[in-house]
Scaffold this active site. Structure first.
Site, PDB file in Angstrom:
ATOM      1  N   ASN A 193       0.859  -1.186   0.036  1.00 40.92           N
ATOM      2  CA  ASN A 193      -0.180   0.042  -0.102  1.00 40.92           C
ATOM      3  C   ASN A 193       0.998   1.304   0.090  1.00 40.92           C
ATOM      4  O   ASN A 193       1.537   1.561   1.102  1.00 40.92           O
ATOM      5  CB  ASN A 193      -0.946   0.007   1.146  1.00 40.92           C
ATOM      6  CG  ASN A 193      -1.732   1.237   1.624  1.00 40.92           C
ATOM      7  OD1 ASN A 193      -1.753   2.099   0.554  1.00 40.92           O
ATOM      8  ND2 ASN A 193      -2.581   1.170   2.384  1.00 40.92           N
ATOM      9  N   ARG A 235      -2.504  -2.107  -3.323  1.00 43.52           N
ATOM     10  CA  ARG A 235      -3.551  -0.942  -3.564  1.00 43.52           C
ATOM     11  C   ARG A 235      -3.162   0.213  -4.525  1.00 43.52           C
ATOM     12  O   ARG A 235      -2.204   0.568  -4.245  1.00 43.52           O
ATOM     13  CB  ARG A 235      -3.348  -0.341  -1.958  1.00 43.52           C
ATOM     14  CG  ARG A 235      -4.600   0.641  -1.894  1.00 43.52           C
ATOM     15  CD  ARG A 235      -4.608   1.257  -0.641  1.00 43.52           C
ATOM     16  NE  ARG A 235      -5.698   2.204  -0.303  1.00 43.52           N
ATOM     17  CZ  ARG A 235      -5.794   2.887   0.671  1.00 43.52           C
ATOM     18  NH1 ARG A 235      -4.859   2.806   1.609  1.00 43.52           N
ATOM     19  NH2 ARG A 235      -6.823   3.583   0.785  1.00 43.52           N
ATOM     20  N   HIS A 269     -11.074   5.215  -0.604  1.00 42.09           N
ATOM     21  CA  HIS A 269     -11.112   4.325   0.776  1.00 42.09           C
ATOM     22  C   HIS A 269     -12.184   3.278   0.494  1.00 42.09           C
ATOM     23  O   HIS A 269     -12.888   2.656   1.316  1.00 42.09           O
ATOM     24  CB  HIS A 269     -11.829   5.214   1.873  1.00 42.09           C
ATOM     25  CG  HIS A 269     -11.080   6.206   2.730  1.00 42.09           C
ATOM     26  ND1 HIS A 269     -11.562   7.477   2.735  1.00 42.09           N
ATOM     27  CD2 HIS A 269      -9.796   6.350   2.873  1.00 42.09           C
ATOM     28  CE1 HIS A 269     -10.656   8.342   3.486  1.00 42.09           C
ATOM     29  NE2 HIS A 269      -9.613   7.489   3.388  1.00 42.09           N
ATOM     30  N   ARG A 317      -7.399  18.569   4.980  1.00 39.43           N
ATOM     31  CA  ARG A 317      -8.374  18.955   3.605  1.00 39.43           C
ATOM     32  C   ARG A 317      -9.596  19.449   3.984  1.00 39.43           C
ATOM     33  O   ARG A 317     -10.235  19.230   5.089  1.00 39.43           O
ATOM     34  CB  ARG A 317      -8.583  17.605   3.123  1.00 39.43           C
ATOM     35  CG  ARG A 317      -7.218  16.835   2.226  1.00 39.43           C
ATOM     36  CD  ARG A 317      -7.763  15.742   1.515  1.00 39.43           C
ATOM     37  NE  ARG A 317      -6.714  14.655   1.673  1.00 39.43           N
ATOM     38  CZ  ARG A 317      -6.939  13.386   1.884  1.00 39.43           C
ATOM     39  NH1 ARG A 317      -8.118  12.888   1.711  1.00 39.43           N
ATOM     40  NH2 ARG A 317      -6.040  12.584   1.873  1.00 39.43           N
TER      41      ARG A 317
END
Ligand code: AMP
Length: 397
Positions: free
Chosen positions: A7, A91, A180, A239
């Protein structure tokens, strides 16, 4: 079969080796600060002391090699050679519109991922570097790409389209994708098992440094809060989440900076960080408890925005059977969970504030009262397991 899960983030690389005969993790680790002076690797084997290696790791190719050296190390490793790895699950951030499911990696898939790098310029090059390095280090071992956008590919067109000129969708694929996906998929599966049905209307809230919320009907995603990029949606650590797009030009003029510089602010200096100068939710709560007004505001804004998404997904789903809380905040923050649930009683949620007031280690906890019309579940997410399961599923074909 042992599966290596990779990942890669823009400057990090997480890994796990999972024995898929019993779905047990054999080792896991994290390479941090790739490309910086203070890069390091932390390697964890259950029941053993963590091993930390500090050395300059200039890029993801070197990071992957450092991981392989560690997992095959005579003293700290868990396998004698990479030949013990039956498959690798990567991923990968973005599927674009090219893949509806995870996919066995070949040259054509790598080519498509390269084409889609424009949709995830920070992560995709790291993902591709790890895939290409694995091909070199363990030639012939099957590799599978599991896309972060994958679970959201079932969204209907009216949900994923932006109301911008249609040509921009057709020519440049500008639309909502969502992220996600592995986490939303995993907790959806656990929730449906817990409810004892795959016919359920579920709102999954992945709340961590990055946060997103999905509306899931009978196991399929019908809407999600993140968009073309992970900037859209709820308020996050750094964010902004949703803002009026006109804010971008306005900020650019106010500060005399470029659009990319504004986007850098919206991605890295906004959210909790922008409101109270602290991006870690635990610390934001500590500041709020000490009376810091901006931290209190940040928590209120976070909870309010999430409640608004829950309300809109209640409508999108035509009612809700279950709300899932997951991710670092959803799984661990007593204050965060309480702040979100406070005010949702009218929907039919009888939240058990007393039960909520503790730290859980169980994989699933029902934190609404027994008679609650909508169940609230805290579920520990396991994105690596979703990736490893897809690696097994696709290599078995
Ligand atoms: P993640 O990105 O899923 O690893 O989640 C990271 C976020 O979870 C950070 O904002 C942490 O502050 C928050 N978090 C982790 N543990 C706790 C805790 N015990 N209490 C409150 N927040 C937590």
């Amino acid at each position: 079969m042992k599966v290596l899960v990779i990942n890669a983030g823009s400057s990090s690389l997480k890994y796990q080796i999972i024995d898929m005969d019993n779905e047990q993790m054999i080792c896991k680790g994290l390479v941090e600060n790739v490309g910086m002076k203070d890069s390091n690797l932390c390697h964890k084997v259950p029941g053993k002391k963590d091993v930390v290696v500090k050395k300059v790791i200039s890029n993801h190719t070197e990071a992957l090699q450092t991981v392989i050296d560690m997992v095959t190390d005579k003293e700290h490793g868990v396998i004698s050679s990479v030949k013990e790895i039956g498959a690798v699950g990567h991923r990968v951030l973005h599927s674009g519109e090219d893949f509806n499911d995870s996919v066995l990696i070949d040259d054509e898939v790598i080519g498509i991922c390269k084409k889609n790098s424009v949709l995830g310029p920070l992560h995709m090059p790291a993902n591709i570097a790890c895939i290409e390095s694995c091909e070199e280090v363990m030639p012939g071992t099957p590799m599978v790409a599991v896309f972060d956008t994958g679970f959201h590919r079932t969204m209907p067109k009216h949900a994923f389209m932006y109301a911008i000129p249609y040509d921009d969708y057709e020519n440049y694929k500008i639309r909502k994708y969502g992220f996600h996906g592995t986490s939303h998929k995993y907790v959806t599966g656990v929730a449906m098992d817990y409810l004892g049905t795959d016919k359920a209307r579920i709102i999954t809230c992945h709340l961590g440094n990055g946060s997103s919320i999905s509306a899931v009907k009978d196991g399929k995603c019908i809407d999600t809060s993140m968009g073309l990029t992970p900037l859209e949606g709820v308020i996050m650590g750094t964010r902004s989440g949703d803002v009026d797009p006109a804010v971008v030009e306005f900020m650019a003029q106010c500060h005399n900076i470029s659009v990319s510089e504004v986007l850098n602010i919206l991605n890295k200096k906004s959210g909790f960080k922008g409101i109270c100068d602290e991006s870690d939710f635990r610390k934001v709560n500590e500041l709020a408890a000490a009376g810091n007004e901006k931290a209190k505001l940040a928590v209120k804004m976070f909870a309010y925005r999430i409640r608004k998404y829950i309300g809109s997904y209640y409508v999108a789903l035509g009612g809700v059977d279950c709300i899932v809380l997951t991710g670092g905040i959803g799984e661990n923050s007593i204050q965060g969970r309480a702040a979100i649930m406070n005010g949702l009683e009218f929907l039919g949620i009888d939240f058990d504030y007393e039960k909520n007031n503790q730290f859980f280690t169980e994989p699933v906890v029902e934190v609404s009262k027994p008679g609650s019309k909508i169940k609230v579940l805290i579920i520990k997410t396991n994105e690596e397991l979703v990736i490893a399961r897809d690696a097994v599923r696709l290599t078995a074909k």
